[in-house]
Enzyme design. Structure first.
Site, PDB file in Angstrom:
ATOM      1  N   GLY A 200       0.760  -1.201   0.027  1.00 47.96           N
ATOM      2  CA  GLY A 200      -0.029   0.081   0.012  1.00 47.96           C
ATOM      3  C   GLY A 200       0.762   1.328   0.012  1.00 47.96           C
TER       4      GLY A 200
ATOM      5  N   VAL B 296       1.565   3.760   2.414  1.00 48.77           N
ATOM      6  CA  VAL B 296       2.551   3.571   3.540  1.00 48.77           C
ATOM      7  C   VAL B 296       3.758   2.627   3.508  1.00 48.77           C
ATOM      8  CG1 VAL B 296       3.292   3.929   5.910  1.00 48.77           C
ATOM      9  CG2 VAL B 296       1.135   4.761   4.894  1.00 48.77           C
TER      10      VAL B 296
ATOM     11  N   TYR C 249     -14.713   0.823  12.200  1.00 56.82           N
ATOM     12  CA  TYR C 249     -13.323   0.761  11.817  1.00 56.82           C
ATOM     13  C   TYR C 249     -12.675   1.505  12.927  1.00 56.82           C
ATOM     14  CZ  TYR C 249      -9.003   2.274   9.333  1.00 56.82           C
ATOM     15  OH  TYR C 249      -7.842   2.290   8.907  1.00 56.82           O
TER      16      TYR C 249
END
Length: 321
Positions: A16, A18, A143
């Site tokens: 991803g 990061v 989340y």
């Protein structure tokens, strides 16, 4: 004789935004020290919702350190519709990673939280002590609560076993390898794609909302450099906010102008005020970070946006969108 491995770092969510930034810092900026091994996992390597697959991938690589970036994420509307699924999947992912790390004697885990975990009703600037001071925003409470539980779990592992598991809290991250989806991408990356498309088609750029909300943007490579510091030097269990200073906060309108300049877009920009602005500000304090690293230099926002735009144009065919 081969040199002894001093540190074997497993990065979950390694493909991803990061994860790719950390990989760049490790391999292209000499971030890797002698005697270190780095393994970047993607969802193809293991489904971390599944404890058996999590265990198998840890058995395969036997990490001494873990940077835990993997999470089930989606756009605002998906979160609103499926809060339960986001809660359950992320609790499973986080528990599987932390408990497997515990069982296999991992020295240190650095997990990535999100600025959305902070209370919806709060005072600004937000700091690290305020995470549990009230409910998060209702739109993605599943989340947010799952992410908050990492902090709770880190403290419990320390109290019961003395483990050094900690967490970082970045603000709005952007950079190469981001998700540039116009619907589900981060705000800056979505604007880059919208502006690029509008320039190509000779149409105006339509921005959702008034452009007045203010945000602190952190360039992914700066974040990657800071995460390496956290892994090696940061000794606290309590999380640390990684972001630019409050004075670096900009409005969406200002960010949009920087994107237009970087892409040489001279067309019209329309702000659609029938669409929600979301939270007007989420100002976070980087006082704790500055106490540790008073001299860390963040990439100027305009320069970082230009680099990201150049990457997007050069990699348009493979960019996530």
């Amino acid at each position: 004789m081969a040199s002894e491995v001093k540190m074997r770092v497993l990065v979950t969510g390694g493909s991803g935004l990061v994860g790719k930034a950390i990989e760049y810092v490790v391999h292209q900026e000499a971030g890797k020290l002698e005697g270190e091994e780095w393994i970047f996992l993607s969802s193809k390597d293991a489904d971390l919702v599944d404890v058996v697959q999590t265990r198998a991938v840890f058995e395969k690589y036997r990490p001494t350190h873990v940077i835990h970036l993997a999470a089930k994420v989606g756009g605002l509307y998906l979160h609103m519709m499926e809060n339960l699924q986001f809660l359950r999947d992320n609790i499973r992912i986080n528990d599987n990673v932390l408990q497997t790390a515990h069982e296999m004697g991992v020295t240190k885990v650095v997990s990535c939280l999100s600025s959305c975990i902070f209370p919806d009703k709060t005072t600004y600037p937000i700091d690290e002590t305020m995470i549990h001071n009230g409910p998060p925003h209702d739109s993605n409470f599943g989340y947010s609560h799952a992410k908050r539980m990492i902090d709770v779990q880190n403290r419990a592992y320390f109290k019961q076993y003395g483990h050094h598991y900690t967490a970082i809290i970045p603000t709005n991250v952007f950079g190469p390898h981001d998700n540039f989806s116009m619907e589900n991408g981060h705000v800056l990356s979505a604007l880059i794609n919208k502006t690029y498309t509008a320039k190509k088609e000779g149409t105006p750029v339509k921005v959702c909302g008034s452009g007045a909300p203010r945000r602190q943007f952190i360039y992914a490579l700066d974040l990657g450099r800071l995460i390496l510091w956290v892994l090696r030097e940061y000794k606290e269990i309590d999380p640390i906010i990684l972001t630019v200073g409050e004075e670096e906060e900009v409005s969406i309108k200002e960010a949009m102008h920087m994107v237009a300049k970087a892409l040489d877009f001279t067309g019209e920009v329309l702000f659609d005020t029938t669409k929600s602005d979301g939270q007007m500000k989420k100002t976070a304090s980087n006082v704790k970070l500055r106490r540790y690293l008073p001299d860390f230099t963040f990439t100027p926002l305009e320069e970082a946006i230009k680099t990201t735009c150049d990457w997007f144009v050069a990699n348009y065919d493979i960019a996530r969108k």
